[in-house]
Design a protein around this motif. Structure first.
Motif, PDB file in Angstrom:
ATOM      1  N   CYS A  79       7.452  23.052   4.252  1.00  0.00           N
ATOM      2  CA  CYS A  79       7.191  22.368   5.519  1.00  0.00           C
ATOM      3  C   CYS A  79       7.563  20.890   5.352  1.00  0.00           C
ATOM      4  CB  CYS A  79       5.718  22.526   5.893  1.00  0.00           C
ATOM      5  SG  CYS A  79       5.235  21.549   7.313  1.00  0.00           S
ATOM      6  N   PRO A  80       8.772  20.521   5.754  1.00  0.00           N
ATOM      7  CA  PRO A  80       9.194  19.127   5.603  1.00  0.00           C
ATOM      8  C   PRO A  80       8.281  18.146   6.339  1.00  0.00           C
ATOM      9  CG  PRO A  80      11.071  20.525   6.165  1.00  0.00           C
ATOM     10  CD  PRO A  80       9.830  21.358   6.316  1.00  0.00           C
ATOM     11  N   ALA A  81       7.664  18.579   7.426  1.00  0.00           N
ATOM     12  CA  ALA A  81       6.790  17.680   8.190  1.00  0.00           C
ATOM     13  C   ALA A  81       5.588  17.251   7.348  1.00  0.00           C
ATOM     14  CB  ALA A  81       6.335  18.348   9.477  1.00  0.00           C
ATOM     15  N   ILE A  82       4.882  18.205   6.763  1.00  0.00           N
ATOM     16  CA  ILE A  82       3.696  17.840   5.980  1.00  0.00           C
ATOM     17  C   ILE A  82       4.112  17.115   4.705  1.00  0.00           C
ATOM     18  CG2 ILE A  82       3.271  19.892   4.548  1.00  0.00           C
ATOM     19  CD1 ILE A  82       0.635  17.948   6.561  1.00  0.00           C
ATOM     20  N   ASP A  83       5.230  17.522   4.119  1.00  0.00           N
ATOM     21  CA  ASP A  83       5.724  16.808   2.937  1.00  0.00           C
ATOM     22  C   ASP A  83       5.990  15.345   3.275  1.00  0.00           C
ATOM     23  OD1 ASP A  83       5.570  19.066   1.294  1.00  0.00           O
ATOM     24  OD2 ASP A  83       7.704  19.569   1.529  1.00  0.00           O
ATOM     25  N   GLY A  84       6.574  15.096   4.438  1.00  0.00           N
ATOM     26  CA  GLY A  84       6.868  13.736   4.860  1.00  0.00           C
ATOM     27  C   GLY A  84       5.612  12.926   5.133  1.00  0.00           C
ATOM     28  N   ILE A  85       4.636  13.538   5.779  1.00  0.00           N
ATOM     29  CA  ILE A  85       3.373  12.843   6.070  1.00  0.00           C
ATOM     30  C   ILE A  85       2.677  12.466   4.762  1.00  0.00           C
ATOM     31  CG2 ILE A  85       1.059  13.117   7.049  1.00  0.00           C
ATOM     32  CD1 ILE A  85       2.388  14.895   9.242  1.00  0.00           C
ATOM     33  N   ILE A  86       2.644  13.399   3.831  1.00  0.00           N
ATOM     34  CA  ILE A  86       1.981  13.137   2.544  1.00  0.00           C
ATOM     35  C   ILE A  86       2.758  12.091   1.742  1.00  0.00           C
ATOM     36  CG2 ILE A  86       1.381  14.159   0.308  1.00  0.00           C
ATOM     37  CD1 ILE A  86       0.636  16.739   1.920  1.00  0.00           C
ATOM     38  N   LYS A  87       4.084  12.186   1.752  1.00  0.00           N
ATOM     39  CA  LYS A  87       4.896  11.192   1.038  1.00  0.00           C
ATOM     40  C   LYS A  87       4.675   9.805   1.620  1.00  0.00           C
ATOM     41  CE  LYS A  87       9.628   9.949  -0.294  1.00  0.00           C
ATOM     42  NZ  LYS A  87       9.323   8.551  -0.273  1.00  0.00           N
ATOM     43  N   GLU A  88       4.667   9.706   2.930  1.00  0.00           N
ATOM     44  CA  GLU A  88       4.444   8.406   3.566  1.00  0.00           C
ATOM     45  C   GLU A  88       3.071   7.853   3.187  1.00  0.00           C
ATOM     46  OE1 GLU A  88       4.697   6.337   7.944  1.00  0.00           O
ATOM     47  OE2 GLU A  88       3.979   8.400   7.839  1.00  0.00           O
ATOM     48  N   ALA A  89       2.054   8.697   3.200  1.00  0.00           N
ATOM     49  CA  ALA A  89       0.705   8.262   2.821  1.00  0.00           C
ATOM     50  C   ALA A  89       0.685   7.743   1.391  1.00  0.00           C
ATOM     51  CB  ALA A  89      -0.280   9.411   2.983  1.00  0.00           C
ATOM     52  N   ASN A  90       1.341   8.449   0.489  1.00  0.00           N
ATOM     53  CA  ASN A  90       1.392   8.019  -0.910  1.00  0.00           C
ATOM     54  C   ASN A  90       2.159   6.715  -1.072  1.00  0.00           C
ATOM     55  OD1 ASN A  90      -0.115  10.187  -1.862  1.00  0.00           O
ATOM     56  ND2 ASN A  90       1.678  11.460  -2.178  1.00  0.00           N
ATOM     57  N   ASP A  91       3.262   6.578  -0.341  1.00  0.00           N
ATOM     58  CA  ASP A  91       4.055   5.347  -0.413  1.00  0.00           C
ATOM     59  C   ASP A  91       3.252   4.154   0.088  1.00  0.00           C
ATOM     60  OD1 ASP A  91       6.157   6.853  -1.369  1.00  0.00           O
ATOM     61  OD2 ASP A  91       7.344   6.755   0.482  1.00  0.00           O
ATOM     62  N   VAL A  92       2.596   4.318   1.224  1.00  0.00           N
ATOM     63  CA  VAL A  92       1.809   3.224   1.794  1.00  0.00           C
ATOM     64  C   VAL A  92       0.647   2.884   0.869  1.00  0.00           C
ATOM     65  CG1 VAL A  92       0.288   2.571   3.702  1.00  0.00           C
ATOM     66  CG2 VAL A  92       2.482   3.635   4.178  1.00  0.00           C
ATOM     67  N   ALA A  93      -0.064   3.897   0.407  1.00  0.00           N
ATOM     68  CA  ALA A  93      -1.228   3.663  -0.458  1.00  0.00           C
ATOM     69  C   ALA A  93      -0.825   2.966  -1.752  1.00  0.00           C
ATOM     70  CB  ALA A  93      -1.943   4.971  -0.761  1.00  0.00           C
ATOM     71  N   GLY A  94       0.365   3.245  -2.229  1.00  0.00           N
ATOM     72  CA  GLY A  94       0.833   2.621  -3.467  1.00  0.00           C
ATOM     73  C   GLY A  94       1.163   1.148  -3.316  1.00  0.00           C
ATOM     74  N   ASP A  95       1.351   0.708  -2.079  1.00  0.00           N
ATOM     75  CA  ASP A  95       1.743  -0.678  -1.818  1.00  0.00           C
ATOM     76  C   ASP A  95       0.580  -1.582  -1.418  1.00  0.00           C
ATOM     77  OD1 ASP A  95       4.380  -0.037  -2.321  1.00  0.00           O
ATOM     78  OD2 ASP A  95       4.873   0.304  -0.215  1.00  0.00           O
ATOM     79  N   ILE A  96      -0.626  -1.067  -1.344  1.00  0.00           N
ATOM     80  CA  ILE A  96      -1.758  -1.847  -0.819  1.00  0.00           C
ATOM     81  C   ILE A  96      -2.715  -2.215  -1.944  1.00  0.00           C
ATOM     82  CG2 ILE A  96      -3.730  -1.825   0.755  1.00  0.00           C
ATOM     83  CD1 ILE A  96      -2.126   0.151   2.502  1.00  0.00           C
ATOM     84  N   ALA A  97      -2.917  -3.508  -2.118  1.00  0.00           N
ATOM     85  CA  ALA A  97      -3.822  -3.989  -3.169  1.00  0.00           C
ATOM     86  C   ALA A  97      -5.250  -4.151  -2.665  1.00  0.00           C
ATOM     87  CB  ALA A  97      -3.316  -5.317  -3.726  1.00  0.00           C
ATOM     88  N   ASP A  98      -5.408  -4.566  -1.419  1.00  0.00           N
ATOM     89  CA  ASP A  98      -6.742  -4.801  -0.853  1.00  0.00           C
ATOM     90  C   ASP A  98      -7.424  -3.458  -0.571  1.00  0.00           C
ATOM     91  OD1 ASP A  98      -8.638  -5.024   1.534  1.00  0.00           O
ATOM     92  OD2 ASP A  98      -8.339  -7.145   1.017  1.00  0.00           O
ATOM     93  N   GLN A  99      -8.572  -3.223  -1.188  1.00  0.00           N
ATOM     94  CA  GLN A  99      -9.259  -1.929  -1.081  1.00  0.00           C
ATOM     95  C   GLN A  99      -9.666  -1.600   0.362  1.00  0.00           C
ATOM     96  OE1 GLN A  99      -9.623   0.440  -3.622  1.00  0.00           O
ATOM     97  NE2 GLN A  99     -10.073   1.638  -1.804  1.00  0.00           N
ATOM     98  N   ASN A 100     -10.079  -2.594   1.122  1.00  0.00           N
ATOM     99  CA  ASN A 100     -10.469  -2.333   2.511  1.00  0.00           C
ATOM    100  C   ASN A 100      -9.278  -1.889   3.350  1.00  0.00           C
ATOM    101  OD1 ASN A 100     -13.229  -2.980   2.165  1.00  0.00           O
ATOM    102  ND2 ASN A 100     -12.754  -5.155   2.324  1.00  0.00           N
ATOM    103  N   VAL A 101      -8.156  -2.516   3.125  1.00  0.00           N
ATOM    104  CA  VAL A 101      -6.937  -2.127   3.837  1.00  0.00           C
ATOM    105  C   VAL A 101      -6.493  -0.742   3.372  1.00  0.00           C
ATOM    106  CG1 VAL A 101      -4.521  -2.744   4.298  1.00  0.00           C
ATOM    107  CG2 VAL A 101      -6.271  -4.536   4.195  1.00  0.00           C
ATOM    108  N   LEU A 102      -6.627  -0.474   2.081  1.00  0.00           N
ATOM    109  CA  LEU A 102      -6.276   0.839   1.551  1.00  0.00           C
ATOM    110  C   LEU A 102      -7.124   1.933   2.196  1.00  0.00           C
ATOM    111  CD1 LEU A 102      -4.755   2.708  -0.361  1.00  0.00           C
ATOM    112  CD2 LEU A 102      -6.415   2.110  -2.141  1.00  0.00           C
ATOM    113  N   ASP A 103      -8.424   1.702   2.328  1.00  0.00           N
ATOM    114  CA  ASP A 103      -9.287   2.701   2.973  1.00  0.00           C
ATOM    115  C   ASP A 103      -8.847   2.963   4.415  1.00  0.00           C
ATOM    116  OD1 ASP A 103     -10.860   3.246   0.758  1.00  0.00           O
ATOM    117  OD2 ASP A 103     -12.529   1.978   1.385  1.00  0.00           O
ATOM    118  N   ALA A 104      -8.498   1.897   5.144  1.00  0.00           N
ATOM    119  CA  ALA A 104      -8.020   2.070   6.522  1.00  0.00           C
ATOM    120  C   ALA A 104      -6.712   2.873   6.533  1.00  0.00           C
ATOM    121  CB  ALA A 104      -7.829   0.712   7.191  1.00  0.00           C
ATOM    122  N   ALA A 105      -5.824   2.590   5.581  1.00  0.00           N
ATOM    123  CA  ALA A 105      -4.561   3.319   5.491  1.00  0.00           C
ATOM    124  C   ALA A 105      -4.788   4.790   5.139  1.00  0.00           C
ATOM    125  CB  ALA A 105      -3.652   2.666   4.453  1.00  0.00           C
TER     126      ALA A 105
END
Length: 166
Positions: A79-105
């Protein structure tokens, strides 16, 4: 590139493809939720992810029951759709240092997953009814209600705590 396999000619074929699609998606979600639990710091968010992981195990079991009801082996289709959603979540989470912003993401990423699942389960309910598979429709309805409830919980946590803290 075709959206669906060339083997899909009937609603029955499309139905089986969609069941395999959401089965794959649920299995991928099972794999990714432990990482989200580990990354989350907000106790309500963490607790919500933990509860949804348990529900997701149940969703997989229900899908395996649907496979039995329709006489098919439990098997996912990529399922490319779910793979893409999960990949995007991992990419965004990997770029956020502030824990509060990470929780929102993390909450936003989880809601993207919930919304994808809700569309799939809604479609499967309609197709189950069209194909005379009321037992399958009932199984999908139960899962859809859990997905909606998870989305509502995420919204409440985000609006009451996460977004303001971020």
């Amino acid at each position: 590139m075709a959206l669906f396999s060339k083997d899909i000619e009937t609603l029955e074929d499309l139905y089986l493809h969609m069941v395999r699609d959401i089965y794959y998606a649920e299995k991928q979600i099972e794999k990714s939720l432990p990482d989200m639990i580990e990354k989350a710091r907000n106790p309500d968010l963490k607790k919500g992810f933990e509860g949804h992981l348990e529900e997701t195990h149940g969703h997989v079991e229900r899908l395996e029951e649907v496979f039995r009801l329709i006489g098919e082996e439990p098997k996912g289709t990529t399922c490319p759709a779910i793979d893409g959603i999960i990949k995007e979540a991992n990419d965004v989470a990997g770029d956020i240092a502030d824990q509060n912003v990470l929780d929102a993401a993390l909450a936003a990423a989880a809601q993207a997953v919930e919304h994808y699942e809700m569309t799939r389960y809604g479609t499967l309910i309609a197709w189950s009814e069209e194909l005379g598979r009321s037992e399958c429709a009932g199984i999908f309805k139960k899962t859809l209600e859990e997905e909606k409830a998870a989305d509502e919980k995420l919204t409440k946590v985000a609006e009451m705590r996460l977004n303001q803290a971020a």
